[in-house]
Each structure stands twice: as C-alpha cells, then as structure tokens.
Design a protein around this motif. Sequence first.
Motif, PDB file in Angstrom:
ATOM      1  N   LYS A  52       0.765  -1.258   0.102  1.00  0.00           N
ATOM      2  CA  LYS A  52       0.069  -0.095   0.107  1.00  0.00           C
ATOM      3  C   LYS A  52       0.743   1.359   0.006  1.00  0.00           C
ATOM      4  O   LYS A  52       2.216   1.193   0.335  1.00  0.00           O
ATOM      5  CB  LYS A  52      -1.040  -0.043   1.276  1.00  0.00           C
ATOM      6  CG  LYS A  52      -1.877  -1.107   1.316  1.00  0.00           C
ATOM      7  CD  LYS A  52      -2.776  -1.025   2.642  1.00  0.00           C
ATOM      8  CE  LYS A  52      -3.997  -2.183   2.553  1.00  0.00           C
ATOM      9  NZ  LYS A  52      -4.626  -2.027   3.743  1.00  0.00           N
ATOM     10  N   ASN A  53       0.287   2.297  -0.335  1.00  0.00           N
ATOM     11  CA  ASN A  53       0.732   3.649  -0.094  1.00  0.00           C
ATOM     12  C   ASN A  53       1.152   3.838   1.066  1.00  0.00           C
ATOM     13  O   ASN A  53       0.329   3.894   2.125  1.00  0.00           O
ATOM     14  CB  ASN A  53       0.077   4.803  -0.690  1.00  0.00           C
ATOM     15  CG  ASN A  53       0.648   6.189  -0.451  1.00  0.00           C
ATOM     16  OD1 ASN A  53       0.444   6.670   0.571  1.00  0.00           O
ATOM     17  ND2 ASN A  53       1.350   6.577  -1.348  1.00  0.00           N
ATOM     18  N   GLN A  54       2.610   4.312   1.666  1.00  0.00           N
ATOM     19  CA  GLN A  54       2.752   4.419   3.289  1.00  0.00           C
ATOM     20  C   GLN A  54       4.051   5.130   3.121  1.00  0.00           C
ATOM     21  O   GLN A  54       4.948   5.132   2.110  1.00  0.00           O
ATOM     22  CB  GLN A  54       2.979   2.806   3.704  1.00  0.00           C
ATOM     23  CG  GLN A  54       3.614   2.045   3.061  1.00  0.00           C
ATOM     24  CD  GLN A  54       3.613   0.411   3.382  1.00  0.00           C
ATOM     25  OE1 GLN A  54       3.788   0.125   4.632  1.00  0.00           O
ATOM     26  NE2 GLN A  54       3.072  -0.219   2.733  1.00  0.00           N
ATOM     27  N   ASP A  55       4.484   5.588   4.550  1.00  0.00           N
ATOM     28  CA  ASP A  55       5.579   6.173   4.551  1.00  0.00           C
ATOM     29  C   ASP A  55       6.711   5.236   5.139  1.00  0.00           C
ATOM     30  O   ASP A  55       6.637   4.547   5.644  1.00  0.00           O
ATOM     31  CB  ASP A  55       5.289   7.394   5.468  1.00  0.00           C
ATOM     32  CG  ASP A  55       4.681   8.453   5.256  1.00  0.00           C
ATOM     33  OD1 ASP A  55       4.612   8.867   3.903  1.00  0.00           O
ATOM     34  OD2 ASP A  55       3.740   8.965   5.963  1.00  0.00           O
ATOM     35  N   PHE A  56       7.946   5.840   4.805  1.00  0.00           N
ATOM     36  CA  PHE A  56       8.959   5.061   5.146  1.00  0.00           C
ATOM     37  C   PHE A  56       9.411   5.706   6.655  1.00  0.00           C
ATOM     38  O   PHE A  56       9.092   6.706   7.044  1.00  0.00           O
ATOM     39  CB  PHE A  56      10.262   5.334   4.572  1.00  0.00           C
ATOM     40  CG  PHE A  56      10.464   4.840   3.154  1.00  0.00           C
ATOM     41  CD1 PHE A  56      10.991   3.705   2.668  1.00  0.00           C
ATOM     42  CD2 PHE A  56      10.077   5.457   2.042  1.00  0.00           C
ATOM     43  CE1 PHE A  56      10.947   2.831   1.632  1.00  0.00           C
ATOM     44  CE2 PHE A  56       9.770   4.770   0.756  1.00  0.00           C
ATOM     45  CZ  PHE A  56      10.489   3.673   0.717  1.00  0.00           C
ATOM     46  N   THR A  57      10.041   4.895   7.575  1.00  0.00           N
ATOM     47  CA  THR A  57      10.504   5.064   8.827  1.00  0.00           C
ATOM     48  C   THR A  57      11.851   5.499   9.183  1.00  0.00           C
ATOM     49  O   THR A  57      12.561   5.164   8.139  1.00  0.00           O
ATOM     50  CB  THR A  57      10.184   4.022   9.845  1.00  0.00           C
ATOM     51  OG1 THR A  57      10.769   2.716   9.492  1.00  0.00           O
ATOM     52  CG2 THR A  57       8.712   3.744   9.988  1.00  0.00           C
ATOM     53  N   THR A  58      12.181   6.077   9.947  1.00  0.00           N
ATOM     54  CA  THR A  58      13.539   6.545  10.221  1.00  0.00           C
ATOM     55  C   THR A  58      14.482   5.328  10.750  1.00  0.00           C
ATOM     56  O   THR A  58      14.163   4.572  11.875  1.00  0.00           O
ATOM     57  CB  THR A  58      13.954   7.602  11.182  1.00  0.00           C
ATOM     58  OG1 THR A  58      13.152   8.887  10.725  1.00  0.00           O
ATOM     59  CG2 THR A  58      15.037   8.030  11.615  1.00  0.00           C
ATOM     60  N   THR A  59      15.487   4.979   9.743  1.00  0.00           N
ATOM     61  CA  THR A  59      16.297   3.689  10.258  1.00  0.00           C
ATOM     62  C   THR A  59      17.454   3.781   9.465  1.00  0.00           C
ATOM     63  O   THR A  59      17.966   4.745   8.620  1.00  0.00           O
ATOM     64  CB  THR A  59      15.330   2.497  10.055  1.00  0.00           C
ATOM     65  OG1 THR A  59      16.284   1.475  10.363  1.00  0.00           O
ATOM     66  CG2 THR A  59      15.128   2.316   8.385  1.00  0.00           C
ATOM     67  N   SER A  60      18.476   2.673   9.672  1.00  0.00           N
ATOM     68  CA  SER A  60      19.568   2.734   8.762  1.00  0.00           C
ATOM     69  C   SER A  60      19.546   1.229   8.309  1.00  0.00           C
ATOM     70  O   SER A  60      19.214   0.175   8.946  1.00  0.00           O
ATOM     71  CB  SER A  60      20.850   2.709   9.403  1.00  0.00           C
ATOM     72  OG  SER A  60      21.058   1.876  10.769  1.00  0.00           O
ATOM     73  N   LEU A  61      20.232   1.029   6.978  1.00  0.00           N
ATOM     74  CA  LEU A  61      20.325  -0.292   6.614  1.00  0.00           C
ATOM     75  C   LEU A  61      21.703  -0.570   6.329  1.00  0.00           C
ATOM     76  O   LEU A  61      22.411   0.135   5.676  1.00  0.00           O
ATOM     77  CB  LEU A  61      19.620  -0.465   4.918  1.00  0.00           C
ATOM     78  CG  LEU A  61      18.295  -0.022   5.103  1.00  0.00           C
ATOM     79  CD1 LEU A  61      17.727  -0.108   3.453  1.00  0.00           C
ATOM     80  CD2 LEU A  61      17.256  -1.156   5.700  1.00  0.00           C
ATOM     81  N   TYR A  62      22.242  -1.679   7.081  1.00  0.00           N
ATOM     82  CA  TYR A  62      23.561  -1.915   7.100  1.00  0.00           C
ATOM     83  C   TYR A  62      23.732  -3.147   6.120  1.00  0.00           C
ATOM     84  O   TYR A  62      23.105  -4.055   5.874  1.00  0.00           O
ATOM     85  CB  TYR A  62      23.944  -2.555   8.376  1.00  0.00           C
ATOM     86  CG  TYR A  62      25.588  -3.079   8.278  1.00  0.00           C
ATOM     87  CD1 TYR A  62      26.525  -2.371   8.779  1.00  0.00           C
ATOM     88  CD2 TYR A  62      25.614  -4.491   8.190  1.00  0.00           C
ATOM     89  CE1 TYR A  62      27.958  -2.543   8.576  1.00  0.00           C
ATOM     90  CE2 TYR A  62      27.290  -4.863   8.330  1.00  0.00           C
ATOM     91  CZ  TYR A  62      28.412  -4.074   8.431  1.00  0.00           C
ATOM     92  OH  TYR A  62      29.325  -4.324   8.470  1.00  0.00           O
ATOM     93  N   ILE A  63      24.762  -2.793   5.069  1.00  0.00           N
ATOM     94  CA  ILE A  63      25.141  -3.772   3.973  1.00  0.00           C
ATOM     95  C   ILE A  63      25.871  -5.078   4.508  1.00  0.00           C
ATOM     96  O   ILE A  63      27.253  -4.607   4.870  1.00  0.00           O
ATOM     97  CB  ILE A  63      25.678  -3.090   2.633  1.00  0.00           C
ATOM     98  CG1 ILE A  63      24.803  -1.767   2.520  1.00  0.00           C
ATOM     99  CG2 ILE A  63      25.803  -4.024   1.678  1.00  0.00           C
ATOM    100  CD1 ILE A  63      23.186  -2.185   2.267  1.00  0.00           C
ATOM    101  N   GLU A  64      25.516  -6.246   4.459  1.00  0.00           N
ATOM    102  CA  GLU A  64      26.385  -7.247   4.743  1.00  0.00           C
ATOM    103  C   GLU A  64      27.469  -7.568   3.747  1.00  0.00           C
ATOM    104  O   GLU A  64      27.080  -7.163   2.556  1.00  0.00           O
ATOM    105  CB  GLU A  64      25.572  -8.650   5.029  1.00  0.00           C
ATOM    106  CG  GLU A  64      26.339  -9.850   5.247  1.00  0.00           C
ATOM    107  CD  GLU A  64      25.320 -11.025   5.239  1.00  0.00           C
ATOM    108  OE1 GLU A  64      25.719 -12.137   5.971  1.00  0.00           O
ATOM    109  OE2 GLU A  64      24.194 -11.154   4.877  1.00  0.00           O
ATOM    110  N   PRO A  65      28.504  -8.229   4.008  1.00  0.00           N
ATOM    111  CA  PRO A  65      29.606  -8.526   2.939  1.00  0.00           C
ATOM    112  C   PRO A  65      28.613  -9.629   1.918  1.00  0.00           C
ATOM    113  O   PRO A  65      27.903  -9.927   2.222  1.00  0.00           O
ATOM    114  CB  PRO A  65      30.456  -9.269   3.859  1.00  0.00           C
ATOM    115  CG  PRO A  65      30.754  -8.494   5.240  1.00  0.00           C
ATOM    116  CD  PRO A  65      29.291  -8.388   5.397  1.00  0.00           C
ATOM    117  N   ASP A  66      29.590  -9.494   0.728  1.00  0.00           N
ATOM    118  CA  ASP A  66      28.791 -10.072  -0.438  1.00  0.00           C
ATOM    119  C   ASP A  66      29.068 -11.619  -0.503  1.00  0.00           C
ATOM    120  O   ASP A  66      30.159 -12.198  -0.868  1.00  0.00           O
ATOM    121  CB  ASP A  66      29.557  -9.460  -1.545  1.00  0.00           C
ATOM    122  CG  ASP A  66      28.773  -9.712  -2.918  1.00  0.00           C
ATOM    123  OD1 ASP A  66      27.580 -10.405  -2.835  1.00  0.00           O
ATOM    124  OD2 ASP A  66      29.280  -9.551  -4.059  1.00  0.00           O
TER     125      ASP A  66
END
Length: 450
Positions: free
Chosen positions: A242-256
């Motif tokens: 649905k149409n909705q807002d993002f929340t305040t957060t961080s996305l940590y990128i794991e090694p590949d």
Amino acid sequence: MNWKSYTETQNIASLQEYILMKHNIILTKKGKSVKGTVQLTGSKSECNRALIIEALSNGKVKVENISDAADAVLLAGILRAEVKDRKLEISGADDSRIEHPLSEINVGPAGTAMRFLTAYLALQDEGVILTGSERMKQRPIGILVEALRELGAQIEYVENEGFPPIKLKGSLVQQSNKVSIKGNISSQYITALLLIAARLPFGLELHIEGDLTSRPYVEMTLAMLQTAGIQHTWQVNVIAIKNQDFTTTSLYIEPDWSAASYWYAIAALADEAELFLPGLTQYSLQGDSVITEIMANFGITSQFKDGGVYLQKEAKAISRKIFDLKECPDLAQTIVVICAALGHEATFTGLETLKIKETDRIKALQNELAKIGVKLTEKGQVYKLDCSEKQIPEYVFINTYDDHRMAMAFAPLALLIPQVEVEDADVVEKSYPAFWKDLEKVGFEAEATG
C-alpha cells in the motif's frame, strides 16, 4: 581502474582508445594449499536496493557500509548527485567530480542500475534519457517498461523498441495499481517495481505469472523494505504494497555472498584450504548464501563463529549429480567451472536468465570450458557437462566478455593450471574491486600484462 577512470570510459569516443586502457592478469599459484583471512566488500545486491530505498525515503533511511563495487558506486553517485547549472555533478569513491547533462544519465554496463533507475526515475518530476554501454543497449527492458506504462509512467524508446536507451518524461500519474509480470524473467524487474510501490498513490498489486525465478532476491527486497517501515502481503502469487511512509532507520550492508562463492571455489580446487571470511552471517538476506549448502557436496565445511565464516576442505567424494540454480543464477558460472575442473559430469537447471546478463553466459561458458576439453551441452532448459576429453594444459587464456563473473569464476583454475591468463582484469571492478589483491594475500601471484 578507480571510479574516475571507470566513469570516464562512458565518454570515450573511440572504442580503440578504451581497449588500450585494458590489461590482462596472469595468475600462478605455487602449491595447492590456501590459508588466510579475506575481508569482502559489501553486497552489491543489498547495496543497490538500499540506495534506492534511501533516495525514496527523503532522508529517513541511511545506508551503512556501502559497497565499493563499481555498480554500487555508480548508483550512489547518481542518486546522491548535486544539480548545478543544469548538470548532475556526481561524487566518486575517490572524491572526483564527474558532470553529466541533466537530460541524460549513462549507467554504462550496470544492469541493476538500469532496471532500478527506470522505475525510480519514472516517479521524478524531471524528464531524462537513461542509457548505457553498447551491451546494455542489447539487454531487454521492455517487460519493465510495459509494467510501468500500465501504472501510468510516460516512457519512450530512443533507438530500438524494447531496449535502452529510454526517455522517461517523469511525473507518473497512476492509472492502475495492478500489474502482471512473468516470474521466470529477471527478478530485477520485479524488485524495481516493488521498490517504488509505497510511493505510488494507490500502491501496487503485483501478480506473478508462473514459477518465480530467483525468489531469494525478491525476498531480500521485501525484507529490506520492511526494515525501512514498508509493509507488504504475499498471498500465493500476489504481492501487495500500500501507499505508506518510510520510517527513520539505517540499512547495514552485509559482505557479499556472491563474492564469497569464489573463495568456496578456490577451497574446492585446493588440496588443503582454511579460509576465514569476516562479517558473513548464517541467516543472510542474500540468496547466494546457499553456496554453503552447495559446496558441502564438494567437501567444504562452513563454520560460523568469531563474527564470520570459516571454510575448511575435507576429503569427500562428490555424489550430487543435479544442481538446480534457479534461485541463485549468479552462482552458476562458479559451480559449472568447479564441476568441469574436477571432471564431475553434473547436470544443471534454472539457467534461463543467464543469456540476458552482462553477456550470454551460456555461450561464454561453452567457449571457455572448451579450452580445457569440457563440453557444456544444452537440451531445452537442461545443461550437461561432458568431461570425457578434459585436459589440464600448461597455459590457458580466458576471455571475459566484459563479464566480471566470468573472470572470477575461472580464476581458481590457477590451482590446477600452471598459468591462467584472464582478459581485462579491471572487469572485476563491477562487483569485487579487490579480487586480485585478495588472491595475492593468500599466495597467488597476479602479474598484470599490457
């Protein structure tokens, strides 16, 4: 090749000049024992998704541990570009500044960037032409464009119908929230639509027709969106957001994990192997983490401790004959080459999407495996290895076809063949820039030529 030189190649007028920039690598390895610690770059797959989410969140989501893979650096530069005097001024990894006309964005050979930006730019107010390398202009995008048009996007083809470059007029006015898309095409089309779904006024109801190829990549997308506050439902073959807002957060990128697969290949071809890959987790979002299960068939154990994974080689007869790689096609070249090198006549399925990657990876594999006397035969959607005439030459030259995974999948052959020369060493910049240096850290010799 650093960021600046990578970007500048997009503006070279002469192909001959570009070819002169390339150099090959000759790999050798004394002994067949491999030990050491290898710190891998962040996942390109995770990073590219996270960067689009960050851009759509209007500052609420931040990305940590951005990959130094060229594709990710390119996408980050485009999405974080500053607009000055009607030009995009893009920051590179080495703080260089590259200007592009605001009316055109060139992604070079970056397929993920092409697909994700097609959807992202359809939402923006400014019109833009999205283009790429000559190979990119041969990679289909019609299915994604048609889906976006159904949603209300205004997109035109600049040269050939169904292929980049494309002109996006911006300001999507949503006409429908329902789209159907075949499940056996590139999962990047599906991900591109899912990434923008929450920003569509009426959301998105995505109907997947038939079996879903590369399901883990779709699950990765949804999991990352959920971390950023975007909820979804997935019932049978329908994913709804649905149409909705993002929340305040961080996305940590794991090694590949895709990069990790080449170290599993090295372990498989070594007589003795003890390797530690920090940062990798047992319960990863990345579908290519299935490499731990696949490589157990080749005697490679994976022990998760000390904040990473330990790889160890154990003597084991290979019994598995059929490998279904539908959910992890980026591992295909690695697994096929391992089997060929070991003379294991396996059968492979789930390789349908390999023909529309950076190159036709099926033909590329057939061409290069022939250099060690191995045949990869195709019958319908089933592929078989014939190793009856396999040979181990003193020297082999591997063509890479502008495909990073061809270079890295064949590099482990240096454990069996005294000299392996790999064409266009810089091609690994696309996903794993430190690959050759990391090989040297564990005892390989990598001599640049040209």
